[in-house]
Write a protein that holds these residues in place. Sequence first.
Motif, short mmCIF file in Angstrom:
data_model
loop_
_atom_site.label_atom_id
_atom_site.label_comp_id
_atom_site.label_asym_id
_atom_site.label_seq_id
_atom_site.Cartn_x
_atom_site.Cartn_y
_atom_site.Cartn_z
N GLU A 169 0.68 -1.17 0.08
CA GLU A 169 -0.10 -0.03 0.01
C GLU A 169 1.04 1.37 -0.16
O GLU A 169 2.00 1.18 0.37
CB GLU A 169 -0.94 -0.10 1.25
CG GLU A 169 -0.33 0.01 2.53
CD GLU A 169 -1.30 -0.08 3.68
OE1 GLU A 169 -1.11 0.92 4.71
OE2 GLU A 169 -2.07 -0.92 3.50
N PRO A 170 0.51 2.31 -0.65
CA PRO A 170 1.23 3.57 -0.60
C PRO A 170 0.96 4.19 0.80
O PRO A 170 -0.08 4.24 1.39
CB PRO A 170 0.63 4.37 -2.07
CG PRO A 170 -1.03 3.73 -2.00
CD PRO A 170 -0.74 2.24 -1.66
N GLN A 204 8.61 8.56 -3.54
CA GLN A 204 7.25 7.63 -3.24
C GLN A 204 7.34 6.72 -2.06
O GLN A 204 8.60 6.26 -2.02
CB GLN A 204 6.70 6.90 -4.41
CG GLN A 204 6.66 7.94 -5.83
CD GLN A 204 6.35 7.05 -7.13
OE1 GLN A 204 5.19 6.33 -7.06
NE2 GLN A 204 7.15 6.94 -7.89
N ASP A 270 4.74 7.81 -10.93
CA ASP A 270 3.26 7.43 -11.20
C ASP A 270 3.00 6.39 -10.10
O ASP A 270 3.59 5.13 -10.32
CB ASP A 270 3.19 7.05 -12.74
CG ASP A 270 1.82 6.68 -13.23
OD1 ASP A 270 1.25 6.12 -12.15
OD2 ASP A 270 1.60 6.73 -14.21
N GLU A 271 2.25 6.76 -9.24
CA GLU A 271 1.90 5.91 -7.94
C GLU A 271 1.32 4.39 -8.45
O GLU A 271 1.67 3.46 -8.23
CB GLU A 271 0.98 6.60 -6.99
CG GLU A 271 0.99 5.88 -5.79
CD GLU A 271 0.28 6.43 -4.89
OE1 GLU A 271 -1.18 6.48 -4.57
OE2 GLU A 271 0.78 7.48 -4.07
N ALA A 272 0.39 4.73 -9.39
CA ALA A 272 -0.45 3.50 -9.91
C ALA A 272 0.26 2.59 -10.77
O ALA A 272 0.54 1.25 -10.40
CB ALA A 272 -1.72 4.03 -10.62
N LYS A 273 1.43 3.11 -11.70
CA LYS A 273 2.12 2.32 -12.21
C LYS A 273 3.24 1.48 -11.11
O LYS A 273 3.50 0.47 -11.47
CB LYS A 273 2.93 3.29 -13.41
CG LYS A 273 3.93 2.31 -14.17
CD LYS A 273 4.96 3.22 -15.21
CE LYS A 273 3.72 4.00 -16.29
NZ LYS A 273 4.40 4.46 -17.18
N THR A 274 3.65 2.30 -10.36
CA THR A 274 4.80 1.88 -9.55
C THR A 274 4.18 0.78 -8.72
O THR A 274 4.60 -0.36 -8.30
CB THR A 274 5.03 2.99 -8.46
OG1 THR A 274 5.98 3.96 -9.29
CG2 THR A 274 6.29 2.31 -7.45
N LEU A 275 2.95 0.77 -8.10
CA LEU A 275 2.28 -0.20 -7.29
C LEU A 275 1.92 -1.45 -8.06
O LEU A 275 2.09 -2.49 -7.74
CB LEU A 275 0.84 0.31 -7.01
CG LEU A 275 -0.10 -0.21 -5.76
CD1 LEU A 275 0.95 -0.39 -4.38
CD2 LEU A 275 -1.07 0.20 -5.40
N THR A 276 1.60 -1.26 -9.58
CA THR A 276 1.44 -2.55 -10.35
C THR A 276 2.77 -3.25 -10.41
O THR A 276 2.71 -4.41 -10.28
CB THR A 276 0.90 -1.93 -11.55
OG1 THR A 276 -0.35 -1.36 -11.51
CG2 THR A 276 0.77 -3.15 -12.46
N HIS A 279 3.77 -5.16 -7.19
CA HIS A 279 3.35 -6.47 -7.11
C HIS A 279 3.70 -7.54 -7.99
O HIS A 279 3.70 -9.06 -7.81
CB HIS A 279 1.61 -6.56 -7.56
CG HIS A 279 0.96 -5.76 -6.62
ND1 HIS A 279 0.72 -4.24 -6.31
CD2 HIS A 279 0.05 -6.28 -5.71
CE1 HIS A 279 -0.04 -3.95 -5.32
NE2 HIS A 279 -0.47 -5.07 -4.88
#
Length: 302
Positions: A169-170, A204, A270-276, A279
């Motif tokens: 989680e961010p 981030q 890019d938080e969404a890209k980093t989170l993906t 994973h």
Amino acid sequence: MMDWFLAHRYTVGIVIGVVLGIVARLNMLRTDYRQYPTYPHGKIIHISLGVIAAGLGAVAVPALLEKNYTAVTFLTLAAQQFRDVRNMERQSLSKVDEQELVPRGATYIEGIAMVFEGRNYLVILTAFLASLFSIVFPWYWGIAAGAASIMVSNHFKSGSNLAEVADIEPVPIRIEGPDVYVGSVYIMNVGLEDSRQKIMQHGQGFLLKPKNRNARVTLSHIGQRQAIMHDISTLLGAYRDEGEPSLRQMAKLDMDSGAVGLLLLLQEKDEAKTLTALHRIPVLESAVRMPSEAGVNAREGG
């Protein structure tokens, strides 16, 4: 036609075994975001070794059927050769790692070297089974056996990823004086005001929460944490240069909860890209620990 196959069954078996062994090696050979093996020379080396492995596995079957056991001893020479491959990979990657802004680390390098050695053994197995079934049964059974072996090789080709062992989680980055925190996890002390501003601007923060006691020990492994930082930097670019000790990726362990706080400084914020991407980071085989399987822990209820 069938009489011809019977008369040349050894030749047919060897050819089918070699071909399917090479197909198995090509199937397991990928140049991905890690750019390894390099193209084209790294691939040429591994394909050549795959051809040798396929030939050894295919020829072993006629040698055994003809009770020529001396010929089978060449497999021991092959094992030594593939151990040398492992050493070659280890040495090459260690040299390259010295120039990385975010190094892979010794654990990651050892894992890559071990994979390339092991895949040659899977090629030998595929070629051996394809050759055996082609000689003992009709030739098309050899193709079926080789195809089944390739499917098994695909299973062993890929391991688990970070999403399977941790909830990701961010979390916000905060700075208290010179101290940098990711959520509640203390990361480091940054003395320069300019560096603190860059961390707030480009940084981030993420928290990796282990899903069980095994995952907690795995995430605490320094080599695994280093692999996470290297892979994410390779995917999205590291925001740093040589001689900038305060601008670097950090992964610090919360010793009370077992969670890992990640401070990432990437070219792409890019938080969404980093989170993906996080994973999908692989879990290193040599970093996996399973204390719940120990007898003393089993008596405590796992």
